[in-house]
Design a protein around this motif. Sequence first.
Motif, PDB file in Angstrom:
ATOM      1  N   GLN A 167       1.381  43.179 -15.671  1.00  0.00           N
ATOM      2  CA  GLN A 167       1.180  42.149 -16.685  1.00  0.00           C
ATOM      3  C   GLN A 167       0.736  40.853 -16.014  1.00  0.00           C
ATOM      4  O   GLN A 167       1.327  40.431 -15.016  1.00  0.00           O
ATOM      5  CB  GLN A 167       2.473  41.899 -17.475  1.00  0.00           C
ATOM      6  CG  GLN A 167       2.934  43.115 -18.273  1.00  0.00           C
ATOM      7  CD  GLN A 167       4.182  42.814 -19.097  1.00  0.00           C
ATOM      8  OE1 GLN A 167       5.012  41.987 -18.705  1.00  0.00           O
ATOM      9  NE2 GLN A 167       4.316  43.462 -20.231  1.00  0.00           N
ATOM     10  N   VAL A 208      -0.571  36.733 -16.961  1.00  0.00           N
ATOM     11  CA  VAL A 208      -0.835  35.617 -17.874  1.00  0.00           C
ATOM     12  C   VAL A 208      -1.597  34.571 -17.077  1.00  0.00           C
ATOM     13  O   VAL A 208      -1.084  34.051 -16.084  1.00  0.00           O
ATOM     14  CB  VAL A 208       0.461  35.006 -18.454  1.00  0.00           C
ATOM     15  CG1 VAL A 208       0.131  33.812 -19.340  1.00  0.00           C
ATOM     16  CG2 VAL A 208       1.252  36.057 -19.235  1.00  0.00           C
ATOM     17  N   HIS A 241      -3.328  30.925 -17.195  1.00  0.00           N
ATOM     18  CA  HIS A 241      -3.409  29.660 -17.933  1.00  0.00           C
ATOM     19  C   HIS A 241      -4.141  28.663 -17.049  1.00  0.00           C
ATOM     20  O   HIS A 241      -3.555  27.979 -16.218  1.00  0.00           O
ATOM     21  CB  HIS A 241      -2.000  29.183 -18.268  1.00  0.00           C
ATOM     22  CG  HIS A 241      -1.951  27.886 -19.033  1.00  0.00           C
ATOM     23  ND1 HIS A 241      -2.998  27.416 -19.797  1.00  0.00           N
ATOM     24  CD2 HIS A 241      -0.954  26.965 -19.154  1.00  0.00           C
ATOM     25  CE1 HIS A 241      -2.659  26.264 -20.348  1.00  0.00           C
ATOM     26  NE2 HIS A 241      -1.426  25.973 -19.971  1.00  0.00           N
ATOM     27  N   SER A 295      -1.308  44.629 -19.636  1.00  0.00           N
ATOM     28  CA  SER A 295      -1.303  43.429 -20.479  1.00  0.00           C
ATOM     29  C   SER A 295      -1.912  42.260 -19.717  1.00  0.00           C
ATOM     30  O   SER A 295      -1.455  41.916 -18.627  1.00  0.00           O
ATOM     31  CB  SER A 295       0.130  43.075 -20.897  1.00  0.00           C
ATOM     32  OG  SER A 295       0.161  41.859 -21.632  1.00  0.00           O
ATOM     33  N   THR A 343      -3.050  38.315 -20.656  1.00  0.00           N
ATOM     34  CA  THR A 343      -3.201  37.184 -21.566  1.00  0.00           C
ATOM     35  C   THR A 343      -4.073  36.132 -20.905  1.00  0.00           C
ATOM     36  O   THR A 343      -3.771  35.680 -19.797  1.00  0.00           O
ATOM     37  CB  THR A 343      -1.844  36.567 -21.945  1.00  0.00           C
ATOM     38  OG1 THR A 343      -1.066  37.529 -22.654  1.00  0.00           O
ATOM     39  CG2 THR A 343      -2.035  35.339 -22.826  1.00  0.00           C
ATOM     40  N   LYS A 349     -12.032  40.808 -22.962  1.00  0.00           N
ATOM     41  CA  LYS A 349     -11.479  41.195 -24.261  1.00  0.00           C
ATOM     42  C   LYS A 349     -12.222  42.397 -24.825  1.00  0.00           C
ATOM     43  O   LYS A 349     -11.609  43.333 -25.365  1.00  0.00           O
ATOM     44  CB  LYS A 349     -11.560  40.015 -25.226  1.00  0.00           C
ATOM     45  CG  LYS A 349     -11.079  40.321 -26.651  1.00  0.00           C
ATOM     46  CD  LYS A 349      -9.597  40.668 -26.682  1.00  0.00           C
ATOM     47  CE  LYS A 349      -9.104  40.869 -28.105  1.00  0.00           C
ATOM     48  NZ  LYS A 349      -7.672  41.264 -28.158  1.00  0.00           N
ATOM     49  N   ASN A 359      -5.119  39.922 -24.467  1.00  0.00           N
ATOM     50  CA  ASN A 359      -4.785  38.942 -25.502  1.00  0.00           C
ATOM     51  C   ASN A 359      -5.519  37.655 -25.173  1.00  0.00           C
ATOM     52  O   ASN A 359      -5.162  36.956 -24.222  1.00  0.00           O
ATOM     53  CB  ASN A 359      -3.270  38.705 -25.548  1.00  0.00           C
ATOM     54  CG  ASN A 359      -2.878  37.635 -26.545  1.00  0.00           C
ATOM     55  OD1 ASN A 359      -3.533  37.450 -27.563  1.00  0.00           O
ATOM     56  ND2 ASN A 359      -1.801  36.915 -26.254  1.00  0.00           N
ATOM     57  N   VAL A 368      -6.492  33.944 -26.128  1.00  0.00           N
ATOM     58  CA  VAL A 368      -5.967  32.846 -26.930  1.00  0.00           C
ATOM     59  C   VAL A 368      -6.805  31.598 -26.696  1.00  0.00           C
ATOM     60  O   VAL A 368      -7.085  31.240 -25.548  1.00  0.00           O
ATOM     61  CB  VAL A 368      -4.495  32.548 -26.556  1.00  0.00           C
ATOM     62  CG1 VAL A 368      -3.970  31.368 -27.349  1.00  0.00           C
ATOM     63  CG2 VAL A 368      -3.630  33.771 -26.787  1.00  0.00           C
ATOM     64  N   ALA A 383       0.079  29.112 -25.591  1.00  0.00           N
ATOM     65  CA  ALA A 383      -0.400  30.365 -26.180  1.00  0.00           C
ATOM     66  C   ALA A 383       0.244  30.723 -27.515  1.00  0.00           C
ATOM     67  O   ALA A 383      -0.348  31.476 -28.285  1.00  0.00           O
ATOM     68  CB  ALA A 383      -0.153  31.516 -25.204  1.00  0.00           C
ATOM     69  N   HIS A 384       1.431  30.213 -27.800  1.00  0.00           N
ATOM     70  CA  HIS A 384       2.170  30.702 -28.956  1.00  0.00           C
ATOM     71  C   HIS A 384       2.481  29.652 -30.020  1.00  0.00           C
ATOM     72  O   HIS A 384       2.752  30.011 -31.157  1.00  0.00           O
ATOM     73  CB  HIS A 384       3.504  31.310 -28.514  1.00  0.00           C
ATOM     74  CG  HIS A 384       3.388  32.598 -27.778  1.00  0.00           C
ATOM     75  ND1 HIS A 384       3.326  32.666 -26.405  1.00  0.00           N
ATOM     76  CD2 HIS A 384       3.296  33.873 -28.214  1.00  0.00           C
ATOM     77  CE1 HIS A 384       3.224  33.928 -26.030  1.00  0.00           C
ATOM     78  NE2 HIS A 384       3.200  34.675 -27.105  1.00  0.00           N
TER      79      HIS A 384
END
Length: 211
Positions: A31, A33, A35, A62, A64, A106, A114, A116, A195-196
């Motif tokens: 995974q 992420v 940013h 995964s 992001t 993507k 994911n 964003v 992100a959320h």
Amino acid sequence: MENVAQQQPGVRVWPGLPGDRLLELMTGAQQLVLHAALYSNFAHGPVNKLIRRRLASGELTSLTLIKLEAKPQWRDEFARVLRPGMAAADMDLLLRQSRDWCCELKCLAPAAVNLVSSQALPLQPILLLGDTVLAGQYAHSQETAAHGPWLELDSTALGLAPGTLGQWFAQGVPVTGEGWPRAIGRYVEECRQAAHDIWMLPSLTGECQCR
């Protein structure tokens, strides 16, 4: 708890983004992420090749990508932070390359990626690579973030259970905690809020033209 500097396993500081170490950490993580305000440096090099290969094979389950859509109020100043002295047209090109790369990934693996779009003001480039945090700094300087100090934190060596970073990113960072867990939580919370929470933009119809 007394706030004292610690020298211990699990904490490393690098003079500049450590390219080989970044690839090593990405290779071992299921995974990711990411940013960062710009991904143009990743789009045409070994990071791109590694991510594409691992997405295609299913090893990377995964990914992001938090993609910046800067607000007009701070866009120009932040562009000067990202690339000091660069012409506006050249900066727009880098941002377009960054967006295109995100869309390509993507489209390559829509279930695993994911994507964003966020208008949150980026405070640090932060990469959550499995159980490791790799974080740099933005600054008003002639040197870009890639040439500044980068902090590597191995969360499992610092007291967190395996998988905690991904759990916190998905579900929220607990308000309790001291020492390294609390310090690490700040980095995850920065990614999570971008992100959320309220800064996340709704998906734009046709933003990624997948073929």
